[in-house]
Design an enzyme around this catalytic site. Structure first.
Site, mmCIF file in Angstrom:
data_model
loop_
_atom_site.group_PDB
_atom_site.id
_atom_site.type_symbol
_atom_site.label_atom_id
_atom_site.label_comp_id
_atom_site.label_asym_id
_atom_site.label_seq_id
_atom_site.Cartn_x
_atom_site.Cartn_y
_atom_site.Cartn_z
ATOM 1 N N CYS A 120 0.747 -1.055 0.130
ATOM 2 C CA CYS A 120 -0.079 0.043 0.084
ATOM 3 C C CYS A 120 1.040 0.994 -0.013
ATOM 4 O O CYS A 120 0.391 2.418 -0.077
ATOM 5 C CB CYS A 120 -0.913 0.016 1.178
ATOM 6 S SG CYS A 120 -2.048 -1.217 1.314
ATOM 7 N N LYS A 159 2.223 2.235 8.561
ATOM 8 C CA LYS A 159 0.936 1.884 9.157
ATOM 9 C C LYS A 159 0.592 2.608 10.440
ATOM 10 O O LYS A 159 1.671 2.559 11.328
ATOM 11 C CB LYS A 159 1.213 0.496 9.470
ATOM 12 C CG LYS A 159 1.067 -0.491 8.185
ATOM 13 C CD LYS A 159 1.273 -1.971 8.838
ATOM 14 C CE LYS A 159 1.518 -2.742 7.556
ATOM 15 N NZ LYS A 159 1.567 -4.276 8.154
ATOM 16 N N HIS A 218 -2.432 -4.919 7.165
ATOM 17 C CA HIS A 218 -3.012 -5.173 5.706
ATOM 18 C C HIS A 218 -3.635 -6.497 5.837
ATOM 19 O O HIS A 218 -3.209 -7.707 6.301
ATOM 20 C CB HIS A 218 -1.734 -5.274 4.817
ATOM 21 C CG HIS A 218 -1.933 -5.502 3.750
ATOM 22 N ND1 HIS A 218 -1.883 -4.493 2.732
ATOM 23 C CD2 HIS A 218 -2.303 -6.513 2.859
ATOM 24 C CE1 HIS A 218 -2.470 -5.022 1.359
ATOM 25 N NE2 HIS A 218 -2.325 -6.141 1.457
ATOM 26 N N CYS A 219 -4.792 -6.255 5.172
ATOM 27 C CA CYS A 219 -5.591 -7.540 4.819
ATOM 28 C C CYS A 219 -5.376 -8.279 3.421
ATOM 29 O O CYS A 219 -5.480 -7.339 2.442
ATOM 30 C CB CYS A 219 -7.186 -7.183 5.062
ATOM 31 S SG CYS A 219 -8.113 -8.564 4.691
ATOM 32 N N CYS A 232 -8.834 -8.159 1.484
ATOM 33 C CA CYS A 232 -9.233 -6.923 1.004
ATOM 34 C C CYS A 232 -8.031 -6.004 0.061
ATOM 35 O O CYS A 232 -8.618 -5.201 -0.461
ATOM 36 C CB CYS A 232 -9.725 -5.932 2.227
ATOM 37 S SG CYS A 232 -10.935 -6.795 3.019
ATOM 38 N N CYS A 272 -4.756 -1.807 3.533
ATOM 39 C CA CYS A 272 -4.611 -1.558 5.361
ATOM 40 C C CYS A 272 -5.833 -1.251 5.947
ATOM 41 O O CYS A 272 -6.281 -0.326 5.264
ATOM 42 C CB CYS A 272 -3.384 -0.741 5.461
ATOM 43 S SG CYS A 272 -1.637 -1.466 4.942
ATOM 44 N N HIS A 288 -10.717 -10.627 9.462
ATOM 45 C CA HIS A 288 -11.467 -10.429 8.192
ATOM 46 C C HIS A 288 -12.527 -11.740 8.455
ATOM 47 O O HIS A 288 -12.224 -12.911 8.274
ATOM 48 C CB HIS A 288 -10.747 -10.849 6.962
ATOM 49 C CG HIS A 288 -11.623 -10.639 5.738
ATOM 50 N ND1 HIS A 288 -11.554 -9.640 4.954
ATOM 51 C CD2 HIS A 288 -12.416 -11.803 5.043
ATOM 52 C CE1 HIS A 288 -12.446 -9.785 3.954
ATOM 53 N NE2 HIS A 288 -12.846 -10.954 3.876
ATOM 54 N N CYS A 289 -13.709 -11.253 8.325
ATOM 55 C CA CYS A 289 -14.906 -12.453 8.708
ATOM 56 C C CYS A 289 -15.612 -12.853 7.380
ATOM 57 O O CYS A 289 -16.309 -12.010 6.711
ATOM 58 C CB CYS A 289 -15.845 -11.612 9.725
ATOM 59 S SG CYS A 289 -16.979 -12.750 10.352
ATOM 60 N N CYS A 317 -13.982 -7.004 6.187
ATOM 61 C CA CYS A 317 -12.869 -6.893 7.188
ATOM 62 C C CYS A 317 -13.438 -6.189 8.580
ATOM 63 O O CYS A 317 -14.369 -5.301 8.266
ATOM 64 C CB CYS A 317 -11.763 -6.018 6.646
ATOM 65 S SG CYS A 317 -10.350 -6.892 6.624
#
Length: 337
Positions: free
Chosen positions: A128, A132, A138-139, A142, A145, A152-153, A159
């Site tokens: 990204c 941070k 960071h996901c 997705c 960040c 993440h569900c 997220c």
């Protein structure tokens, strides 16, 4: 290239399968409870009306919170944490790791950052191109960040982070309430069908499955909700519970724990009338969180909007902001020593 796009498209489609499953179960439960149970097999009109009233309140709140948990976009770092063009060029042209580390340290001096990587370096996302903020991660799903990322569900296909953590907690609580109400009111009809007091038609199977599904979901949700209540009380995310955030003086699981009451207010806000509604009331902007060692020194959440306004201020104001941040960091180091 076309293959990778096709795979990403398939991945996005398949990621909605858990949401479709949950939605299908809820719609079936609505039909089974309202039509098969209350309309066809409930003899007392006033009792049925009371059941339907409470059921629809639970159903609406469940759907509302689930919708907000799914479709609330996760918050990402603002442009203050992105490298400028000159800083990015300087960072990419530098080949020495120590020099790159020093460049990030110099940039981070102007930002409210207290956490570090395991190596002690400034946390930087190469994908990204962003420094941070504290509690940001960071996901990979997705591909960005996420501020105060929890996890993440797949069941909400989103997220869970700063922007929707309250909605996720309310979704869990109203899901449990929905299951408890169904199980409690269906149990008497389950007994009647079991002893043969009611007809042995297809409604029997709806009642049996209603009770079974409600109890099954309640048990699983109870443990998950209890775990997240513990996280809120400790002011930790799921990621922080597994890996303690690292500060300048080392890892500290309680680095953001400022007391149960303040921890609760960070998620739900100060207006208690809005705690049980899926409207955003969380404190701050997700970039800056009070530290346990600084909680009596200053409450940064109160000034976060002014400090990180996108329009910015004069050079004199910016210098003042940097002095405040430096003073807070010095105070943190002294308090931790």
């Amino acid at each position: 290239m076309a293959m990778s796009r096709g795979l990403r498209c398939c991945q996005r489609i398949f990621s909605w399968i858990p949401v479709v499953i949950i939605s299908s179960v809820v719609l079936w439960s609505y039909y089974a409870y309202v039509f098969e149970l209350c309309f066809l097999h409930h003899n007392n009109f006033f009792s049925a009306a009371a059941y339907l009233l409470v059921f629809h309140v639970c159903f609406v709140m469940f759907c509302w919170t689930y919708w907000k948990a799914i479709f609330t976009p996760p918050s990402t770092p603002c442009k203050k944490f992105h490298l400028s063009y000159s800083d990015k060029e300087r960072y990419e042209m530098e080949e020495r790791p120590d020099a790159q580390k020093q460049i990030l340290i110099d940039i981070a001096k102007k930002l409210p950052i207290f956490t570090r990587a395991q190596s002690g370096a400034i946390r930087f996302c190469d994908r990204c191109q962003v420094i941070k903020p504290d509690r940001c991660h960071h996901c990979s799903v997705c591909e960005t960040c996420i501020l105060k990322m929890d996890h993440h569900c797949p069941w909400v296909n989103n997220c869970v982070g700063f922007s929707n953590y309250k909605f996720f907690l309310l979704f869990l609580s109203y899901s449990m309430l929905y299951c408890v109400f169904i199980a409690a009111t269906v149990f008497q009809y389950f007994l009647k069908f079991w002893v043969g007091e009611l007809s042995n038609g297809h409604a029997k199977f709806h009642v049996l499955f209603l009770l079974f599904v409600a109890l099954m979901f309640f048990v699983s949700l109870m443990f998950l909700f209890g775990y997240h209540c513990w996280l809120v009380a400790k002011n930790r995310s799921t990621l922080e519970a597994f890996s303690a955030p690292v500060f300048q003086n080392g890892p500290d699981r309680n680095g953001f724990n400022v007391g149960i009451r303040k921890n609760l207010l960070q998620v739900f806000g100060e207006d208690r009338r809005l705690w049980f509604f899926p409207v955003f009331t969380s404190q701050g902007d997700g970039h800056y969180f009070p530290l346990r060692t600084l909680c009596e020194y200053q409450n940064p959440l109160l000034a976060s909007e002014g400090r990180w306004a996108e329009d910015g201020g004069s050079d004199e104001d910016s210098t003042g902001e940097r002095d405040v941040i430096s003073a807070e960091k010095e105070q943190h180091v002294l308090s931790s020593a």
